[in-house]
Structure formats: C-alpha cells, structure tokens
Design a protein around this motif. Sequence first.
Motif, PDB file in Angstrom:
ATOM      1  N   GLU A 133       0.832  -1.205   0.000  1.00  0.00           N
ATOM      2  CA  GLU A 133       0.000   0.000   0.000  1.00  0.00           C
ATOM      3  C   GLU A 133       0.867   1.255   0.000  1.00  0.00           C
ATOM      4  OE1 GLU A 133      -4.062  -1.176   2.398  1.00  0.00           O
ATOM      5  OE2 GLU A 133      -2.206  -1.030   3.554  1.00  0.00           O
ATOM      6  N   ALA A 134       1.973   1.213   0.744  1.00  0.00           N
ATOM      7  CA  ALA A 134       2.876   2.360   0.785  1.00  0.00           C
ATOM      8  C   ALA A 134       3.458   2.642  -0.597  1.00  0.00           C
ATOM      9  CB  ALA A 134       3.993   2.117   1.797  1.00  0.00           C
ATOM     10  N   VAL A 135       3.750   1.592  -1.355  1.00  0.00           N
ATOM     11  CA  VAL A 135       4.244   1.769  -2.715  1.00  0.00           C
ATOM     12  C   VAL A 135       3.170   2.426  -3.577  1.00  0.00           C
ATOM     13  CG1 VAL A 135       4.948   0.523  -4.808  1.00  0.00           C
ATOM     14  CG2 VAL A 135       5.906  -0.112  -2.592  1.00  0.00           C
ATOM     15  N   THR A 136       1.912   2.032  -3.388  1.00  0.00           N
ATOM     16  CA  THR A 136       0.805   2.620  -4.122  1.00  0.00           C
ATOM     17  C   THR A 136       0.711   4.118  -3.883  1.00  0.00           C
ATOM     18  OG1 THR A 136      -0.470   0.564  -4.094  1.00  0.00           O
ATOM     19  CG2 THR A 136      -1.713   2.594  -4.392  1.00  0.00           C
ATOM     20  N   VAL A 137       1.080   4.567  -2.690  1.00  0.00           N
ATOM     21  CA  VAL A 137       1.083   5.994  -2.380  1.00  0.00           C
ATOM     22  C   VAL A 137       2.348   6.659  -2.915  1.00  0.00           C
ATOM     23  CG1 VAL A 137       1.103   7.707  -0.528  1.00  0.00           C
ATOM     24  CG2 VAL A 137      -0.353   5.687  -0.331  1.00  0.00           C
ATOM     25  N   GLU A 263       5.313  -5.372  -4.616  1.00  0.00           N
ATOM     26  CA  GLU A 263       4.154  -5.246  -5.486  1.00  0.00           C
ATOM     27  C   GLU A 263       3.192  -4.226  -4.886  1.00  0.00           C
ATOM     28  OE1 GLU A 263       3.131  -6.641  -8.415  1.00  0.00           O
ATOM     29  OE2 GLU A 263       5.175  -7.400  -8.619  1.00  0.00           O
ATOM     30  N   ALA A 264       2.780  -3.262  -5.701  1.00  0.00           N
ATOM     31  CA  ALA A 264       1.771  -2.316  -5.242  1.00  0.00           C
ATOM     32  C   ALA A 264       0.444  -3.032  -5.057  1.00  0.00           C
ATOM     33  CB  ALA A 264       1.621  -1.181  -6.244  1.00  0.00           C
ATOM     34  N   GLU A 265      -0.318  -2.586  -4.067  1.00  0.00           N
ATOM     35  CA  GLU A 265      -1.623  -3.201  -3.809  1.00  0.00           C
ATOM     36  C   GLU A 265      -2.629  -2.126  -3.448  1.00  0.00           C
ATOM     37  OE1 GLU A 265      -1.925  -4.881   0.500  1.00  0.00           O
ATOM     38  OE2 GLU A 265       0.090  -5.384  -0.207  1.00  0.00           O
ATOM     39  N   PRO A 266      -3.925  -2.371  -3.689  1.00  0.00           N
ATOM     40  CA  PRO A 266      -4.943  -1.351  -3.399  1.00  0.00           C
ATOM     41  C   PRO A 266      -4.920  -0.939  -1.926  1.00  0.00           C
ATOM     42  CG  PRO A 266      -5.861  -3.147  -4.699  1.00  0.00           C
ATOM     43  CD  PRO A 266      -4.501  -3.595  -4.275  1.00  0.00           C
ATOM     44  N   ILE A 267      -5.186   0.318  -1.692  1.00  0.00           N
ATOM     45  CA  ILE A 267      -5.232   0.842  -0.324  1.00  0.00           C
ATOM     46  C   ILE A 267      -6.580   0.483   0.288  1.00  0.00           C
ATOM     47  CG2 ILE A 267      -5.143   2.911   1.107  1.00  0.00           C
ATOM     48  CD1 ILE A 267      -3.465   4.195  -1.117  1.00  0.00           C
ATOM     49  N   GLY A 268      -6.551  -0.164   1.436  1.00  0.00           N
ATOM     50  CA  GLY A 268      -7.791  -0.519   2.116  1.00  0.00           C
ATOM     51  C   GLY A 268      -8.365   0.670   2.858  1.00  0.00           C
ATOM     52  N   ALA A 348      -2.521   0.763  -8.258  1.00  0.00           N
ATOM     53  CA  ALA A 348      -3.686   0.854  -7.390  1.00  0.00           C
ATOM     54  C   ALA A 348      -4.954   0.543  -8.145  1.00  0.00           C
ATOM     55  CB  ALA A 348      -3.786   2.257  -6.802  1.00  0.00           C
ATOM     56  N   GLU A 349      -5.563  -0.553  -7.821  1.00  0.00           N
ATOM     57  CA  GLU A 349      -6.900  -0.823  -8.308  1.00  0.00           C
ATOM     58  C   GLU A 349      -7.873  -0.280  -7.274  1.00  0.00           C
ATOM     59  OE1 GLU A 349      -7.302  -4.977  -9.097  1.00  0.00           O
ATOM     60  OE2 GLU A 349      -5.211  -5.142  -9.652  1.00  0.00           O
ATOM     61  N   SER A 350      -9.158  -0.263  -7.620  1.00  0.00           N
ATOM     62  CA  SER A 350     -10.125   0.156  -6.622  1.00  0.00           C
ATOM     63  C   SER A 350     -10.176  -0.888  -5.524  1.00  0.00           C
ATOM     64  CB  SER A 350     -11.507   0.298  -7.272  1.00  0.00           C
ATOM     65  OG  SER A 350     -11.965  -0.973  -7.680  1.00  0.00           O
ATOM     66  N   PRO A 351     -10.564  -0.484  -4.291  1.00  0.00           N
ATOM     67  CA  PRO A 351     -10.624  -1.458  -3.210  1.00  0.00           C
ATOM     68  C   PRO A 351     -11.485  -2.669  -3.537  1.00  0.00           C
ATOM     69  CG  PRO A 351     -10.824   0.774  -2.363  1.00  0.00           C
ATOM     70  CD  PRO A 351     -10.849   0.880  -3.863  1.00  0.00           C
ATOM     71  N   ALA A 391     -10.767   1.875 -18.800  1.00  0.00           N
ATOM     72  CA  ALA A 391     -11.232   0.553 -19.208  1.00  0.00           C
ATOM     73  C   ALA A 391     -10.069  -0.380 -19.546  1.00  0.00           C
ATOM     74  CB  ALA A 391     -12.157   0.671 -20.421  1.00  0.00           C
ATOM     75  N   VAL A 392      -8.831   0.142 -19.462  1.00  0.00           N
ATOM     76  CA  VAL A 392      -7.650  -0.647 -19.790  1.00  0.00           C
ATOM     77  C   VAL A 392      -6.785  -0.882 -18.569  1.00  0.00           C
ATOM     78  CG1 VAL A 392      -5.589  -0.782 -21.242  1.00  0.00           C
ATOM     79  CG2 VAL A 392      -7.672   0.287 -22.135  1.00  0.00           C
ATOM     80  N   GLU A 393      -6.536   0.173 -17.810  1.00  0.00           N
ATOM     81  CA  GLU A 393      -5.597   0.134 -16.685  1.00  0.00           C
ATOM     82  C   GLU A 393      -6.312   0.515 -15.394  1.00  0.00           C
ATOM     83  OE1 GLU A 393      -2.594   2.100 -19.943  1.00  0.00           O
ATOM     84  OE2 GLU A 393      -3.598   3.289 -18.392  1.00  0.00           O
ATOM     85  N   GLY A 394      -5.770   0.078 -14.272  1.00  0.00           N
ATOM     86  CA  GLY A 394      -6.340   0.450 -12.988  1.00  0.00           C
ATOM     87  C   GLY A 394      -6.164   1.938 -12.741  1.00  0.00           C
TER      88      GLY A 394
END
Length: 506
Positions: A133-137, A263-268, A348-351, A391-394
């Motif tokens: 999540e920190a990477v996503t930020v 790996e980046a992951e969505p922020i909860g 970052a994808e949507s939660p 519609a292609v990327e997060g």
Amino acid sequence: MRFHGPSPTSRPSEPRATAPPDDRLDPAVAAALLTAGYRALGPVGRGSGGPAWSATSLDEPGLRVVVRVVDLAPDPRREARLRRLVGVSHPHLARLVAAVPVPPDRCALLVEHVPGPTLEALREARGPLTSGEAVTVAVPLADALDALHTAGLVHGDVSPANVIVRQDGRPALVDLQGAVVDSGGTVGFAAPELEQGVEPSAASDVHALAQTILAQLPPDRPPGTPSAELTELRAVIAEASAPEQEARPGARAFGDACFRVDEAEPIGLPDPSVLARTELARLAARPGARSTTRPGAVVRGRGASRHRAPRRWRGPAARLVVAVVVVGLAGTGALALSGSARDADVAAESPAAASPVLTAAPAPDPVAAAVALTAARVEAIASGDSARLDAVEGPGSPAHVADTRLLAELAEQGVRVEGLQVQVHDARRLVGRLADAARASREESAPAQRTARVEVTSTLSSHRRVGVDGAVLQEVAASGPTAVVLVLRLTAVGWRVAEVEVSPHR
C-alpha cells in the motif's frame, strides 16, 4: 486553468488592503472571487501558509475549489512561479483551476477540491499501511513531484495532511501555495535545511515525501520479525532522508526505488463513518497542529541490506499494453515515460478489486480480454480521451499515470494522432514453463484465479501526427510484429492490465 480579471502582475495604485487577523475571509478576496464567478462557502482549515476557504463556481455548481491567498509583492520571483504553476498538470496533483488577482498585489489560488481522507486521518482510522500500500502511495506522488520539479517548482509542504486518498484509492497531493510562496513545511516532515532558513528545493520535497511514507508504516520494531519488504522500504526512505541534500535521490528515482521494493496493492479504506469520527476527533484534539517550523525527524539507516532477493524483472523493454505505440508516437516529446520501468506496472486498483468474491466464480476468458485491452488502449491513445484508459488500466496506477500524462502532453503540444490502428496476430495464455519464464524469477504470484499471463503479438498501422491547424507533422510507418506478455489481474469490473513483461520468445 485561466487567470481571471486583470493580470496578477498589475499594480494598481490604491493602498494595499490588509487581511483580517482571524480566519474570516477578507472582503477584498470575497469580492474578487465573486467577480471571477465563485462564491465563498466557509473556512476549511489552515495550512502552513495560513487559512483556506471553500468556494463554489456560480457557473458550475458542482465545481468546488479550495481558496488560498498568496502575496506576490515581496518577491518578484513569485509571479514567475505562478505562471509556471499554471502549466503544470498531473493526475496525482490537485488541479489549479484559476488564479484570481486580488488588488493590489495578492492572488487567490483556486485549487480543485479533492474529496477523500488525508493520509493523516487514514493512519489514525485504520492503522499503518502495508509495504504494498505504501508503494501505491509513494510512486504516483513521486511522479507528481517530478512534474513540479521539471517545471522548476517545488511543493514545499509534503506531509500526510496534504495527501488525499480518493475513494477509488488514488492518492493526490494538495495545497499548492508552497509552489508560489516559500514554505517552511510541516513539523516532523520538513527537511533539516529548512530549519536553517534555506529555501525549499526539489531535494527538500523528496525528504518530506520519504518522511510522509515512513509515517504510514508500522513501527520500526513491531512484535515479531518485520517483512523483508518493510525493511528494504525503510532503507530506501533513509537514503531519501539523508541530511545532505546532494545525497538524496531525485523524485522520480525515489519513486523507482520504492516501486522495486514490493508489489503495489490497493489501499484498504475503512468505513466512511469511521473516517468521519476519526477526523472530527483529530480536529477537536489538535487544533492548529500545523506549523511552518521544523524540528526535524531525519530517518537514519537501519542496517538494511541494499541487496534483495531477485524479483520480477522490470527492465526498460517493459511497456504498457502495446509497446510499439511508443515507437509510433516517437518524436512528440512526451515519451519520457518509456524510460522508467515502473511505468509498466499497475499500482492501485479500486478497493473492490481485492474482493474474494472474484475467486468464487470462473473468470472470463483472459485471452479474449487481452486482445480487447490491446485494441482499447490504442483507441484511447488515438482518441486523446484519457477517460477511456480507465477501461484498460487500474485508475491511479503508474500505467494509468503514464498514459494520462502522455495524452496531456500531446494535447498541450497541439498534436493528435490520426489513422492509428492495431492488429493482433496472435494471443495465447502462457502456462507452465512459459509462464515461469515470463515471471522472470519472481518467487510469488497472485492467486491463479485472479491473474493470467497472455502473450500478444501485434502490429501498428501507419499513421500521422497532426497539428492543431490540421497540418501533417509526421508520417509514421507501420510497425513490424512485436510480442509482449500482458499480466492481467481480475478486478471487480473485469480483467485489467497489471504489468507488461518481455516475451520469452523475443
């Protein structure tokens, strides 16, 4: 963004008005806003440079802005900074909607209102972020700072209170007045040189961003053994927080280093009611917590090794979706994104994308999805419509940031692409050894039901780069067949491109 009314450089002869001593909106500012078509609503807090107010557009009732007033008089460089700021646009930087002159020598910065909790409130409501999540930020914010630094500007006050996390998980850097008026930063996040009266610099911004990310992580020595990713991320932060400015990496290099950690992951995001209660409690308990002084909280090295276990290779050949589009658009001056490996990954994808419900039913055909996504990305580039990239990327991913920025730069240059089409010659899912080769020595992967690797071979048609006047600027020849591996991740709205890898057959 446009200037409203007379130029901020104008110097009417009437005596200069002084702002009220409290947080009431100066009548001169309120009048200037009304003249420009905006109505002040009320105060929304204080930043390092003073109070801020909320306002709404009289022409577009749905448009909300945050108003901060800057003084242009003491330093003539401020006007030049303001004009440069007008030209800066980035999806992870709050948009400067308007600059409204307030005679004789002030200016109201009208910055888009970005809804969502601050990192500060998020940390208090749900606890620390994971390394992913920190990477996503970190990665999108580093890219936003790089856009400012490229324009010869600094943010001046990067802190958890100035980072908003939208409901779709995308972070945004707000409070742009430090780009015009030198800011002393926020206690605990500002670089040590600011305490000595040195002007903020790009290196100061990198230090503040590193400290902002550090504040979102678990304690240095939590119970048990911290993960290798957290240990390495702290080492990256320590380097970016070096006492000497010249020892710190640039913003883009810092983002690249964070990107390589995990790996980046969505922020909860917690329930909105929990966030609201936390924010109210925080404001009630700590009024006026922001400051322009800086005691300093420099991160020191913790002995973490800079040599990590091999991870998925993200070399310069990795590109977004159809790599050869980069070749086809070469010469636009907007393709610096292709030189950074991190631009090939979705951060970052949507939660909702992390919902376990997605693994409970058979996934749609990833091969058909890969073909459709390849075509959709090229169509979005050809149309110049960045909204079609969703519609292609997060949304909010480095891939999305890079493509959005590409389209923005093409638009700024007055260049559009005509006749660009893609033809997919072959698409097949990689399994077994081929999938292992495509992973390029990565030891772990997402659950099989949610991840697929598809090798796509395609060519681009000949096309033209056309100027705003319709004149053909460049004729681009058709490309030869190029193969890449699309790593697809199943989200709540279907397959999306997570990253691009070199084909094992290349």
